[in-house]
Design an enzyme around this catalytic site. Sequence first.
Site, short mmCIF file in Angstrom:
data_model
loop_
_atom_site.label_atom_id
_atom_site.label_comp_id
_atom_site.label_asym_id
_atom_site.label_seq_id
_atom_site.Cartn_x
_atom_site.Cartn_y
_atom_site.Cartn_z
N LYS A 22 0.86 -1.21 0.00
CA LYS A 22 0.00 0.00 0.00
C LYS A 22 0.88 1.24 0.00
CE LYS A 22 -1.36 1.60 4.14
NZ LYS A 22 -1.11 2.99 4.55
N ASN A 23 1.94 1.24 0.82
CA ASN A 23 2.75 2.45 0.98
C ASN A 23 3.70 2.72 -0.18
OD1 ASN A 23 1.38 2.92 3.29
ND2 ASN A 23 3.04 2.39 4.69
N ARG A 92 -4.42 10.75 5.05
CA ARG A 92 -3.35 11.74 5.16
C ARG A 92 -2.36 11.61 4.01
NH1 ARG A 92 1.57 12.20 6.44
NH2 ARG A 92 2.28 14.14 7.37
N CYS A 116 -3.88 12.53 13.53
CA CYS A 116 -4.58 11.24 13.56
C CYS A 116 -4.17 10.58 14.88
CB CYS A 116 -4.20 10.40 12.35
SG CYS A 116 -2.52 9.91 12.33
N ARG A 121 0.66 15.00 12.83
CA ARG A 121 1.22 14.68 11.51
C ARG A 121 1.59 15.99 10.80
NH1 ARG A 121 -0.25 9.42 10.18
NH2 ARG A 121 1.50 9.44 8.76
N PRO A 122 2.70 16.62 11.24
CA PRO A 122 3.06 17.93 10.65
C PRO A 122 3.48 17.79 9.19
CG PRO A 122 4.81 17.12 12.06
CD PRO A 122 3.67 16.16 12.21
N VAL A 123 3.53 18.89 8.50
CA VAL A 123 3.93 18.89 7.08
C VAL A 123 5.04 19.90 6.81
CG1 VAL A 123 1.71 18.07 6.20
CG2 VAL A 123 2.09 20.52 6.50
N ASP A 124 5.69 20.37 7.91
CA ASP A 124 6.72 21.42 7.76
C ASP A 124 7.87 20.98 6.86
OD1 ASP A 124 7.10 19.63 10.03
OD2 ASP A 124 8.97 20.71 10.34
N LEU A 125 8.23 19.71 6.90
CA LEU A 125 9.37 19.25 6.07
C LEU A 125 8.97 19.21 4.59
CD1 LEU A 125 10.72 16.40 8.40
CD2 LEU A 125 11.54 18.76 8.20
N ASP A 310 5.66 0.88 11.87
CA ASP A 310 4.40 0.25 11.45
C ASP A 310 4.30 -1.19 11.93
OD1 ASP A 310 4.16 1.90 8.20
OD2 ASP A 310 3.86 2.58 10.25
N ILE A 332 9.58 7.43 16.34
CA ILE A 332 8.98 8.14 15.19
C ILE A 332 7.62 8.71 15.57
CG2 ILE A 332 8.13 7.85 12.82
CD1 ILE A 332 10.34 5.85 12.37
N ARG A 402 -8.34 -0.35 5.58
CA ARG A 402 -7.63 0.73 4.89
C ARG A 402 -6.33 0.22 4.28
NH1 ARG A 402 -6.97 6.26 7.73
NH2 ARG A 402 -5.66 6.23 5.90
C1 EPZ Z 1 4.83 7.03 6.08
O1 EPZ Z 1 4.07 8.10 6.59
C2 EPZ Z 1 3.92 5.81 6.11
N1 EPZ Z 1 2.73 6.08 5.30
C3 EPZ Z 1 3.49 5.52 7.55
O2 EPZ Z 1 2.73 4.32 7.52
C4 EPZ Z 1 4.75 5.28 8.38
O3 EPZ Z 1 4.36 5.06 9.73
C5 EPZ Z 1 5.67 6.51 8.28
O4 EPZ Z 1 5.98 6.78 6.90
C6 EPZ Z 1 6.98 6.30 9.03
O5 EPZ Z 1 7.65 5.20 8.50
C7 EPZ Z 1 2.81 5.97 3.95
O6 EPZ Z 1 3.86 5.67 3.40
C8 EPZ Z 1 1.54 6.22 3.18
P1 EPZ Z 1 6.89 10.51 7.91
P2 EPZ Z 1 4.65 9.63 6.49
O7 EPZ Z 1 6.73 11.79 7.18
O8 EPZ Z 1 5.53 9.74 5.31
C9 EPZ Z 1 7.62 13.68 11.31
C10 EPZ Z 1 0.84 2.97 7.84
O9 EPZ Z 1 0.47 2.44 8.91
N2 EPZ Z 1 7.35 14.68 10.26
O10 EPZ Z 1 7.99 9.59 7.49
O11 EPZ Z 1 3.50 10.54 6.62
C11 EPZ Z 1 6.38 12.86 11.65
O12 EPZ Z 1 5.59 13.53 12.61
C12 EPZ Z 1 1.33 4.40 7.86
O13 EPZ Z 1 0.88 2.40 6.74
C13 EPZ Z 1 7.62 16.01 10.54
O14 EPZ Z 1 8.06 16.37 11.63
O15 EPZ Z 1 5.52 9.70 7.81
C14 EPZ Z 1 6.99 11.60 12.20
O16 EPZ Z 1 7.34 11.80 13.54
C15 EPZ Z 1 1.09 5.06 9.21
N3 EPZ Z 1 7.37 16.95 9.57
C16 EPZ Z 1 8.26 11.42 11.36
O17 EPZ Z 1 8.54 12.71 10.81
C17 EPZ Z 1 6.90 16.59 8.33
O18 EPZ Z 1 6.71 17.48 7.46
C18 EPZ Z 1 8.12 10.43 10.21
O19 EPZ Z 1 6.97 10.81 9.47
C19 EPZ Z 1 6.64 15.22 8.07
C20 EPZ Z 1 6.88 14.28 9.05
#
Ligand code: EPZ
Length: 423
Positions: A22-23, A92, A116, A121-125, A310, A332, A402
Site C-alpha cells: 500500500k505504501n 493523510r 490522527c 502529523r506535521p507537514v513542515d518538512l 508500522d 517516530i 484501509r
Molecule cells: C509514512 O508516513 C507511512 N505512510 C506511515 O505508515 C509510516 O508510519 C511513516 O511513513 C513512518 O515510516 C505511507 O507511506 C503512506 P513521515 P509519512 O513523514 O511519510 C515527522 C501505515 O500504517 N514529520 O515519514 O506521513 C512525523 O511527525 C502508515 O501504513 C515532521 O516532523 O511519515 C513523524 O514523527 C502510518 N514533519 C516522522 O517525521 C513533516 O513534514 C516520520 O513521518 C513530516 C513528518
Amino acid sequence: MEKLIVHGNAKLSGTVNISGSKNAALPILAATLLTREKCVIRRVPDVSDTNYMLQILQNLGAEVERASGTVTVKAETLNGAEAPYDLVRKMRASICVMGPLLARMKESIVSLPGGCVIGDRPVDLHLRGLEGLGATSKVEGGNMILSSPKGLRGQEIDLRGKHGTTVLGTDNVMMAAVLAKGTTIIEGAACEPEVVDLAQFLNKMGAKIQGAGTSHIEITGVKELGGVEHTVIPDRIEAGTFLIAGALAAGKSGITLRRVEPDHLTAVIEVLKSCGYPVERQGKTLTIGRASRPIGANITAEPYPHFPTDMQAQMCALFATTPGLSVVKDTIFPQRFMHCSEMKRMGADISVDDGTAVIRGVDRLSAAPVMASDLRASAALLLAALTAKGNTEIHRVYHIDRGYENIDDKLIGLGAEIERVQA
Ligand code: EPZ
C-alpha cells in the site's frame, strides 16, 4: 459498520500470498500525474487507501481503470490542481499529490491533513522541501496552497526533522524535482523500500534519479516524462504482520508467506529470531514456526533499515503473552500506543510512558470487545485475539480495511476462525 468476531483457538498452517505494498502504491499512483501518457501499475492492493487515491486522481481529471490488482491511469488533461478536503481528510497520504501537481500544474491546493490517532502529523518538512525548489506556500481555509508560476529550480535540500526522515516528504520533493530546471540534492532523505520503488517508477518514466535508498538522493530535472508499466513491491508490513500471526499461533508445521521480499524485513526477522522463533528464507518465501522457549526483547522503532514503527503494535501483541519483560519504544510516533489500552482490556500487563511500552507477558489474554483505532493497532488487536481465551469482538473494522487486503480471509485460509458481521 462491521465488526470481526475472532475465535481464540487459532492453530495456523499452510501458505498465504502477500499483496503489493500500500505504501509503495500510493506515491506511485500520485506520480502518474507527471505524464499525459498511460501508466499501468500491477499489484496495487484493493484497500480503501488506494481507492481513495484513485478517487483523487479521477477528481483531478485523470482516466482511471482498475481490473483486480492492475490499475491503469491516464492523466492526459487535468481539470485543476486541488485535492478536495473530503478526500484528503480520509487519508493523510493524499498529501503526496502535492509534489506532482506542483511540477505539472505549477500549483497545488491540498487540504491540511490534520492529525490522527498515532500522533501529530506535521507537514513542515514537505513545505521546506517544496519551497526550497522555489514554490511559495500559504495556508488558507484549511488548504495548503503552493504555487510556482515560473516553474521549479533544482536546489540542495535537507529534509531531516526532529523525528528523523520523512517518507512522504522525500517522495513529494523527488516528484517535484524530476521536472525542475537543474539538479536537486536531497540530504536526509528517507531510505524506505517504498521510496526506492517510487524512484524506480520515476526513472522508468524518464527521470534521472540516483541514490534512492540512501540518505543522499540526486535528481537531474528533465523536460518531460512518459507512461510506463510497473509492478509494486510486496507489502513488507503485511508480511511482518503475518510473521507475527505465525509466531503467535502456528501449529507444528509453521506457516509460509509467498511473494515477499525478505530483504525488506531484516530488522523484523532478526528480532523474531532473537526471541526464539525459527524463521527460514527460501527466495521470495518466508516460513515461521513456533518457538520452543520464546523470550521477550527490547526494541526501538526507527527509520529504515531499523525496526519499523508500522510493526511495533504487532510486536506488542506478541510480547503480551511472551514470558518475561519486553520493552517497545517508538522514536517516530511516540504516541502510537492506542493498541496497548485495548490489549489491557484483554488482560495484558503493559505500562506506557513517554513513547515506551513496558510489557510483562501473561499466560494468555482473554476475549473482550475492543475498538480498532488506527490501521496497525487494529491489526495488532486481530493478532492478539487469535489465541485469546474466548471470542473477541473487534469494532470499527474499517481501520483494518484501509491497509490490509482481505486480512480476515487470508487468516481463515490459514485455519483461523473469524466472522465479519454487521456491528
Ligand atoms: C509514512 O508516513 C507511512 N505512510 C506511515 O505508515 C509510516 O508510519 C511513516 O511513513 C513512518 O515510516 C505511507 O507511506 C503512506 P513521515 P509519512 O513523514 O511519510 C515527522 C501505515 O500504517 N514529520 O515519514 O506521513 C512525523 O511527525 C502508515 O501504513 C515532521 O516532523 O511519515 C513523524 O514523527 C502510518 N514533519 C516522522 O517525521 C513533516 O513534514 C516520520 O513521518 C513530516 C513528518
